[in-house]
Write a protein that holds these residues in place. Sequence first.
Motif, short mmCIF file in Angstrom:
data_model
loop_
_atom_site.label_atom_id
_atom_site.label_comp_id
_atom_site.label_asym_id
_atom_site.label_seq_id
_atom_site.Cartn_x
_atom_site.Cartn_y
_atom_site.Cartn_z
N LEU A 1 -8.37 1.97 -6.99
CA LEU A 1 -7.23 0.88 -6.69
C LEU A 1 -7.35 0.76 -4.99
CD1 LEU A 1 -4.80 2.61 -8.90
CD2 LEU A 1 -5.79 0.51 -9.15
N SER B 1 -7.32 -3.03 -3.64
CA SER B 1 -6.35 -3.25 -2.67
C SER B 1 -6.82 -3.90 -1.52
CB SER B 1 -5.32 -2.21 -2.29
OG SER B 1 -4.47 -2.23 -1.61
N PHE C 1 -4.66 4.49 2.53
CA PHE C 1 -4.32 4.81 1.15
C PHE C 1 -4.59 5.91 0.31
CE2 PHE C 1 -4.71 3.16 -3.10
CZ PHE C 1 -3.86 1.91 -3.36
N LEU D 1 -2.17 -14.54 -4.00
CA LEU D 1 -2.87 -13.54 -3.45
C LEU D 1 -2.88 -13.76 -1.93
CD1 LEU D 1 -5.68 -12.39 -5.68
CD2 LEU D 1 -3.32 -11.41 -5.70
N PRO E 1 -0.60 -10.95 0.88
CA PRO E 1 -1.55 -9.85 0.55
C PRO E 1 -0.93 -8.70 0.89
CG PRO E 1 -2.01 -11.15 2.67
CD PRO E 1 -0.86 -12.00 1.72
N ILE F 1 0.96 -7.51 -2.15
CA ILE F 1 0.11 -7.07 -3.29
C ILE F 1 -0.44 -5.68 -3.05
CG2 ILE F 1 -2.37 -7.49 -4.45
CD1 ILE F 1 -0.20 -9.64 -5.21
N SER F 2 -0.82 -5.41 -1.78
CA SER F 2 -1.22 -4.17 -1.57
C SER F 2 -0.26 -3.05 -1.68
CB SER F 2 -1.73 -4.04 0.02
OG SER F 2 -2.77 -4.82 0.24
N LEU G 1 -0.05 -2.41 -5.40
CA LEU G 1 -1.11 -1.55 -5.97
C LEU G 1 -1.11 -0.11 -5.18
CD1 LEU G 1 -4.11 -3.93 -5.49
CD2 LEU G 1 -3.69 -2.59 -7.38
N PHE G 2 -0.63 0.17 -4.05
CA PHE G 2 -0.32 1.41 -3.66
C PHE G 2 0.49 2.14 -4.33
CE2 PHE G 2 1.82 4.38 -1.05
CZ PHE G 2 0.62 5.27 -0.85
N PHE H 1 1.42 1.45 -7.49
CA PHE H 1 0.75 1.85 -8.85
C PHE H 1 -0.14 3.04 -8.73
CE2 PHE H 1 -2.75 0.73 -11.91
CZ PHE H 1 -2.08 1.13 -13.06
N ALA H 2 -1.11 3.21 -7.67
CA ALA H 2 -1.99 4.12 -7.57
C ALA H 2 -1.41 5.44 -7.30
CB ALA H 2 -2.69 3.62 -6.16
#
Lengths: 161, 275
Positions: free
Chosen positions: A78, A82, A116, B4, B8, B11-12, B15-16, B18-19
């Motif tokens: 991820l 990302s 991250f 996207l 950006p 989106i990051s 995703l973060f 979600f991670a």
Amino acid sequence: MNRVYDILLFAFLSFIFIIVQSTFFSPKNLGVFYPDLNLILVVFLGLFSEARGSAIIALVNGFMMDVLSGNVIGLYSLSRLSLYLLLRGLSTHIYARSRLTQAVALFLSTLFSWGFIWIGLKIRTDFRISFGDIMAQGLVNTLTGIPLFWIIHKLYAKVQG
Amino acid sequence: MSFLRRHPILISIVLFFFATQFISFRLEGKRERDTFSGFILTLTYYPQKLIFVLTGAIVGVWHNYIELIGIREENEGLRNEIRKLRQEKFQLWEAELQNERLKKLLGLKEDTLYDVVSANVIAGSPSILRSQVVIIDKGSKDGISEGMPVATYEGIVGRILLTGGKSSEVILITDEISAVDAYIHRTRARGIVKGTGDGCVMEYIEKKADVSVGDKVISSGRDGFFPEEVVIGTVVETEASGGFIRARVSPDMDLNSLEEVVVILKSPEKTVLNE
């Protein structure tokens, strides 16, 4: 047809880089001063690749890192995806051909990637990653990344040509 | 794709988020045998093994031939004789070292109650996040499964973290998530040996226990992973830590230059957790 070759080239490079990184450039032998070849490839994809499957390459690249380093599956996957999406979005606003831009992108991408992972892990575990190590890695990635970008550019141009 | 490019950072962040949720979920759950991970290990086995064999051959050629080119320049008359002698000496030395290692490995095989499988270390972790991981050239096809202990004739090395068909990942005892239930050999004082990233510490030793620098630390066999009475290392420093004694333990082997190991075919008594 060139699009297919693009993806095949990047998939091949991703595979070769992970093999080289786990044998010759393993942090087990080099400590923090190892070049993260796969991160460099993801930065290249984000800045330059027009191929549609690049996001999948970045994701699989991270997945291979997760598997071979014994980490929680999803951590690198991820973070790499990302990073790719972030760079992809920014690539239209910067002049990526400049060496200086590339150097800054490589250094900041290393910081972003570690940030991250670090924040993600800190939430549930007490993983210790020193800031000095991250900075050292950023420097090594920048120094290795610039000539590597030149080589990948040459290969990419050949495939596109 | 244009979305996207426009967002950006958004989106990051997504995703973060979600991670972190995903990682939390994975940390809570038990490690299951992951077919796709096993496939990646098998896929990378062949080039890693090829590099291992090629580098071994190149180093051999370097020692046997290239070093001798310098000698030829120094003394042409004596070169042939010196080369032959040195080649023979090197080959004998190599054979002697290998013989010694194999004898010791064989000795370990005879000493242990369990069957063992010999393996070569062919690669290391590509990430510094968990650098204390190595890859060996034996996998599930050789009877290896997750959680099995790995050792050399000098002591415990670690345990199997993940297996592919032909290769496996070994997490070393120096890794921060590694822990071994152990005794001080001389006094039977008990504690837990944990990895620190670059070494080990034995923690939770009772304050009244007798622990000195130079004491050997051995496994107790009570953790369900490692067989009992296998050497872990030597105490190099002791200090008080709360109500306990904390001892720094140096493994007796150099874990950074592992070449040959044996996997003890002893399945763990408890389910293996990855984290």
